[in-house]
Design an enzyme around this catalytic site. Sequence first.
Site, PDB file in Angstrom:
ATOM      1  N   LYS A 224     -42.468  23.602 -31.629  1.00  0.00           N
ATOM      2  CA  LYS A 224     -43.294  23.999 -32.777  1.00  0.00           C
ATOM      3  C   LYS A 224     -43.275  25.525 -32.925  1.00  0.00           C
ATOM      4  O   LYS A 224     -43.166  26.052 -34.029  1.00  0.00           O
ATOM      5  CB  LYS A 224     -44.726  23.468 -32.600  1.00  0.00           C
ATOM      6  CG  LYS A 224     -44.807  21.945 -32.730  1.00  0.00           C
ATOM      7  CD  LYS A 224     -46.150  21.366 -32.288  1.00  0.00           C
ATOM      8  CE  LYS A 224     -46.090  19.825 -32.273  1.00  0.00           C
ATOM      9  NZ  LYS A 224     -47.327  19.181 -31.816  1.00  0.00           N
TER      10      LYS A 224
ATOM     11  N   GLN B  48     -52.769  20.324 -28.608  1.00  0.00           N
ATOM     12  CA  GLN B  48     -51.762  19.342 -28.217  1.00  0.00           C
ATOM     13  C   GLN B  48     -52.392  18.223 -27.385  1.00  0.00           C
ATOM     14  O   GLN B  48     -53.142  18.483 -26.442  1.00  0.00           O
ATOM     15  CB  GLN B  48     -50.637  20.038 -27.429  1.00  0.00           C
ATOM     16  CG  GLN B  48     -49.444  19.153 -27.127  1.00  0.00           C
ATOM     17  CD  GLN B  48     -48.676  18.692 -28.366  1.00  0.00           C
ATOM     18  OE1 GLN B  48     -48.616  19.385 -29.367  1.00  0.00           O
ATOM     19  NE2 GLN B  48     -48.095  17.505 -28.296  1.00  0.00           N
TER      20      GLN B  48
ATOM     21  N   ASP C 255     -53.130  19.146 -38.037  1.00  0.00           N
ATOM     22  CA  ASP C 255     -52.713  17.875 -37.432  1.00  0.00           C
ATOM     23  C   ASP C 255     -53.265  16.682 -38.228  1.00  0.00           C
ATOM     24  O   ASP C 255     -52.809  15.548 -38.038  1.00  0.00           O
ATOM     25  CB  ASP C 255     -53.265  17.770 -36.001  1.00  0.00           C
ATOM     26  CG  ASP C 255     -52.201  17.972 -34.940  1.00  0.00           C
ATOM     27  OD1 ASP C 255     -51.022  17.710 -35.223  1.00  0.00           O
ATOM     28  OD2 ASP C 255     -52.578  18.376 -33.823  1.00  0.00           O
TER      29      ASP C 255
HETATM   30  N1  GUN Z   1     -49.292  14.526 -29.154  1.00  0.00           N
HETATM   31  C1  GUN Z   1     -48.356  13.681 -29.640  1.00  0.00           C
HETATM   32  N2  GUN Z   1     -48.172  13.888 -30.965  1.00  0.00           N
HETATM   33  C2  GUN Z   1     -49.017  14.881 -31.315  1.00  0.00           C
HETATM   34  C3  GUN Z   1     -49.271  15.547 -32.535  1.00  0.00           C
HETATM   35  O1  GUN Z   1     -48.716  15.235 -33.599  1.00  0.00           O
HETATM   36  N3  GUN Z   1     -50.215  16.524 -32.491  1.00  0.00           N
HETATM   37  C4  GUN Z   1     -50.866  16.862 -31.349  1.00  0.00           C
HETATM   38  N4  GUN Z   1     -51.772  17.838 -31.412  1.00  0.00           N
HETATM   39  N5  GUN Z   1     -50.641  16.263 -30.196  1.00  0.00           N
HETATM   40  C5  GUN Z   1     -49.715  15.291 -30.175  1.00  0.00           C
END
Ligand code: GUN
Length: 290
Positions: A52, A96, A119
């Site tokens: 990211k 995350q 998110d």
């Molecule tokens: N863990 C797995 N997929 C995601 C996501 O799209 N966002 C976040 N914050 N954590 C994750």
Amino acid sequence: MILLDGKATAEAIKKEIASQVEKIVASGGRRPHLAAIIVGEDGASKTYVASKEYACEQVGFDSTVYRLPTETSEEELLNLISRLNIDQSVDGFIVQMPLPDSINEQNVIAAVDPRKDVDGFHPINVGKLSLGLPTFVSATPYGIMALLENYNIETRGKHCVVLGRSNIVGRPIANLLSQKGDPGDCTVTICHSRTKDIAEYTRSADIIIAALGVPQFLKGNMVKEGAVVVDVGITRIPADNEKGYRIVGDVAFDEVAPKCSHITPVPGGVGPMTIISLLRNTLQAYLMSR
Ligand code: GUN
């Protein structure tokens, strides 16, 4: 059989975002800024956050990553979230997942300002999504919708079977595909670990979204000829290579692909679309805050 190439589709969107950012900067605006918080040492999470961060760099966004130790308390995490909520230099941020067991995920999600919740996990944004109102759509479902749209996959009136009922993928994608619109207008069935005879459902599906996290779950004899298959799985299994692992999807690709009209590869399918969708949400947060 046509491969739904998430990598190429994401690259094209990335170029569009980068050129929008350049225009903003050229006219004196600041760059959009995404922040990410990661707690603990989960290997996969570290890789995703690094991807990211790299994607932000590629499109000209600023990014900040807060790497916190496993022992971080819920209170400390909530304090950082409060700071980011009011930090005007940050347009959007993510925490995350998964978090260490000592931290309540729902408390954390609810603490994020919904206007910065790129998110799309906050109950307000999930509620808006289910009402069909404009909101941040969480990145993986948003990416899947964009991929289907890019390849002009006909969804109206089709039977879509979603494997998995997670809050991050299964539920929101079922919601989006059943909503009015294109892509949309599907008849959706959600299957999960307690569903009896999953194959009975998948064999009647025009579109299958496999998001269970069970490597190679979907076999060739579970799919009808001409189906569209989207593989969301990204399980790491040990391998004799430099990294020590390889990524395996929820679909037994070699058996399933020959029967499909369209299928996503793993890697290079949904993964890159997820990351680009987070960038799209961040740009949207930036534009909304101006
Ligand atoms: N863990 C797995 N997929 C995601 C996501 O799209 N966002 C976040 N914050 N954590 C994750």
